[in-house]
Write a protein that holds these residues in place. Structure first.
Motif, PDB file in Angstrom:
ATOM      1  N   ILE A   3      35.447  62.127-104.618  1.00 43.79           N
ATOM      2  CA  ILE A   3      36.068  60.919-105.147  1.00 43.79           C
ATOM      3  C   ILE A   3      35.086  60.278-106.116  1.00 43.79           C
ATOM      4  N   ASN A   4      35.495  60.212-107.372  1.00 41.44           N
ATOM      5  CA  ASN A   4      34.676  59.642-108.435  1.00 41.44           C
ATOM      6  C   ASN A   4      34.938  58.143-108.483  1.00 41.44           C
ATOM      7  N   LYS A   5      33.858  57.347-108.514  1.00 43.90           N
ATOM      8  CA  LYS A   5      33.997  55.890-108.452  1.00 43.90           C
ATOM      9  C   LYS A   5      33.629  55.254-109.784  1.00 43.90           C
ATOM     10  N   PHE A   6      34.443  54.293-110.170  1.00 42.15           N
ATOM     11  CA  PHE A   6      34.195  53.480-111.355  1.00 42.15           C
ATOM     12  C   PHE A   6      34.313  52.034-110.873  1.00 42.15           C
ATOM     13  N   ILE A   7      33.203  51.502-110.358  1.00 41.96           N
ATOM     14  CA  ILE A   7      33.220  50.229-109.637  1.00 41.96           C
ATOM     15  C   ILE A   7      32.320  49.207-110.324  1.00 41.96           C
ATOM     16  N   CYS A   8      32.832  47.988-110.406  1.00 41.99           N
ATOM     17  CA  CYS A   8      32.058  46.896-111.002  1.00 41.99           C
ATOM     18  C   CYS A   8      32.130  45.639-110.143  1.00 41.99           C
ATOM     19  N   GLY A   9      32.270  45.761-108.847  1.00 40.60           N
ATOM     20  CA  GLY A   9      32.272  44.568-108.000  1.00 40.60           C
ATOM     21  C   GLY A   9      33.623  44.216-107.439  1.00 40.60           C
ATOM     22  N   GLY A  10      33.793  42.956-107.059  1.00 42.15           N
ATOM     23  CA  GLY A  10      34.936  42.492-106.282  1.00 42.15           C
ATOM     24  C   GLY A  10      36.276  42.479-106.985  1.00 42.15           C
ATOM     25  N   LYS A  11      36.712  43.586-107.489  1.00 39.61           N
ATOM     26  CA  LYS A  11      37.992  43.686-108.174  1.00 39.61           C
ATOM     27  C   LYS A  11      39.008  44.398-107.280  1.00 39.61           C
ATOM     28  N   PRO A  12      40.281  44.314-107.621  1.00 36.00           N
ATOM     29  CA  PRO A  12      41.293  45.078-106.879  1.00 36.00           C
ATOM     30  C   PRO A  12      40.996  46.581-106.960  1.00 36.00           C
ATOM     31  N   VAL A  13      41.494  47.330-105.995  1.00 32.65           N
ATOM     32  CA  VAL A  13      41.238  48.764-105.898  1.00 32.65           C
ATOM     33  C   VAL A  13      42.417  49.560-106.460  1.00 32.65           C
ATOM     34  N   MET A  14      42.091  50.519-107.330  1.00 31.94           N
ATOM     35  CA  MET A  14      43.070  51.458-107.866  1.00 31.94           C
ATOM     36  C   MET A  14      42.598  52.872-107.514  1.00 31.94           C
ATOM     37  N   VAL A  15      43.514  53.687-106.989  1.00 35.80           N
ATOM     38  CA  VAL A  15      43.209  55.074-106.644  1.00 35.80           C
ATOM     39  C   VAL A  15      44.129  55.976-107.466  1.00 35.80           C
ATOM     40  N   LEU A  16      43.540  56.973-108.117  1.00 42.11           N
ATOM     41  CA  LEU A  16      44.268  57.895-108.985  1.00 42.11           C
ATOM     42  C   LEU A  16      44.154  59.312-108.432  1.00 42.11           C
ATOM     43  N   ILE A  17      45.304  59.980-108.247  1.00 47.69           N
ATOM     44  CA  ILE A  17      45.323  61.339-107.704  1.00 47.69           C
ATOM     45  C   ILE A  17      46.023  62.254-108.710  1.00 47.69           C
ATOM     46  N   PHE A  34      41.780  50.513-117.533  1.00 49.52           N
ATOM     47  CA  PHE A  34      41.846  49.613-116.384  1.00 49.52           C
ATOM     48  C   PHE A  34      40.496  49.253-115.760  1.00 49.52           C
ATOM     49  N   LYS A  35      39.399  49.876-116.173  1.00 48.73           N
ATOM     50  CA  LYS A  35      38.127  49.686-115.469  1.00 48.73           C
ATOM     51  C   LYS A  35      37.593  48.255-115.527  1.00 48.73           C
ATOM     52  N   SER A  36      38.015  47.461-116.472  1.00 50.45           N
ATOM     53  CA  SER A  36      37.537  46.075-116.508  1.00 50.45           C
ATOM     54  C   SER A  36      38.290  45.192-115.505  1.00 50.45           C
ATOM     55  N   ASN A  37      39.436  45.665-115.010  1.00 51.30           N
ATOM     56  CA  ASN A  37      40.235  44.869-114.076  1.00 51.30           C
ATOM     57  C   ASN A  37      40.306  45.434-112.660  1.00 51.30           C
ATOM     58  N   TYR A  38      39.867  46.688-112.464  1.00 50.02           N
ATOM     59  CA  TYR A  38      39.980  47.349-111.160  1.00 50.02           C
ATOM     60  C   TYR A  38      38.712  48.108-110.826  1.00 50.02           C
ATOM     61  N   ASN A  39      38.471  48.255-109.537  1.00 48.73           N
ATOM     62  CA  ASN A  39      37.536  49.253-109.044  1.00 48.73           C
ATOM     63  C   ASN A  39      38.368  50.521-108.901  1.00 48.73           C
ATOM     64  N   ILE A  40      38.024  51.544-109.654  1.00 51.54           N
ATOM     65  CA  ILE A  40      38.859  52.739-109.734  1.00 51.54           C
ATOM     66  C   ILE A  40      38.195  53.904-109.004  1.00 51.54           C
ATOM     67  N   TYR A  41      39.014  54.604-108.239  1.00 48.70           N
ATOM     68  CA  TYR A  41      38.595  55.809-107.532  1.00 48.70           C
ATOM     69  C   TYR A  41      39.490  56.945-108.027  1.00 48.70           C
ATOM     70  N   ALA A  42      38.906  57.934-108.676  1.00 44.85           N
ATOM     71  CA  ALA A  42      39.655  59.087-109.185  1.00 44.85           C
ATOM     72  C   ALA A  42      39.335  60.288-108.296  1.00 44.85           C
ATOM     73  N   VAL A  43      40.326  60.749-107.576  1.00 49.08           N
ATOM     74  CA  VAL A  43      40.156  61.823-106.598  1.00 49.08           C
ATOM     75  C   VAL A  43      40.132  63.181-107.296  1.00 49.08           C
TER      76      VAL A  43
END
Length: 181
Positions: A3-17, A34-43
């Motif tokens: 799971i690849n993480k694109f995280i910048c702190g206390g933002k909503p979580v988005m998961v992409l599969i 979306f990375k400026s508005n979400y913590n993104i996890y790309a599986v």
């Protein structure tokens, strides 16, 4: 699975599969947007990892592995869960498990109904043919892949994942996607 993480702190979580035979990098434009508005996890699903071999077992097993990843991280809610094609089937499995709170579920082309046995046999044969010829770097298959399936900029990532892909994983993916769990 990775799971690849694109995280910048206390933002909503988005998961992409991603879908079958596609690398996680297919989500790069969405990650950038979306990375400026979400913590993104790309599986990167099992048997879709570039540097390590892994086997795909089933949609429920893949969904459970993703669920456990987030539970270990103490993330019990996902604001946006998005799956493309085969990834949509896995996203649906995560949602229906009720093990994580999913606020928005997006399934683009998810195969949620069973297919006739003859169609499954044809799909297995077709996917195996594509993967085997891709491993051989068959120019016709590669060109058709770039033209009809995936932009050429993702070709290197695709070739890395198919180099590790086994026939057993292909069979498991097709059966799990088009017959059930």
């Amino acid at each position: 699975m990775i799971i690849n993480k694109f995280i910048c702190g206390g933002k909503p979580v988005m998961v992409l599969i991603h879908g079958m035979l596609t690398p996680w990098q297919i989500w790069t434009p969405q990650i950038e947007y979306f990375k400026s508005n979400y913590n993104i996890y790309a599986v990167a699903l099992n048997t879709h990892t570039e540097n390590t071999a892994s086997e795909f077992v089933s949609v429920p097993a893949e969904a459970e592995e993703i669920i456990q990843y987030f539970r270990v991280k103490n993330i019990n809610a996902i604001d946006v869960l998005c799956g493309m094609s085969f990834g949509g089937k896995i996203a649906h499995e995560i949602w229906k498990s009720n093990k994580l709170k999913i606020y928005s579920l997006i399934m683009d082309g998810a195969p949620l109904v069973s297919c006739p046995k003859i169609a499954i046999k044809i799909m297995i044969k077709k996917y195996m043919n594509i993967v085997h010829k891709s491993k051989q770097r068959d120019s016709r298959v590669i060109e058709n892949f770039k033209k009809y399936f995936l932009p050429g900029k993702y070709l290197d990532s695709y070739l890395k994942i198919v180099d590790h892909m086994t026939d057993k994983s292909i069979i498991n993916m097709v059966f799990s996607a088009f017959v059930g769990g």
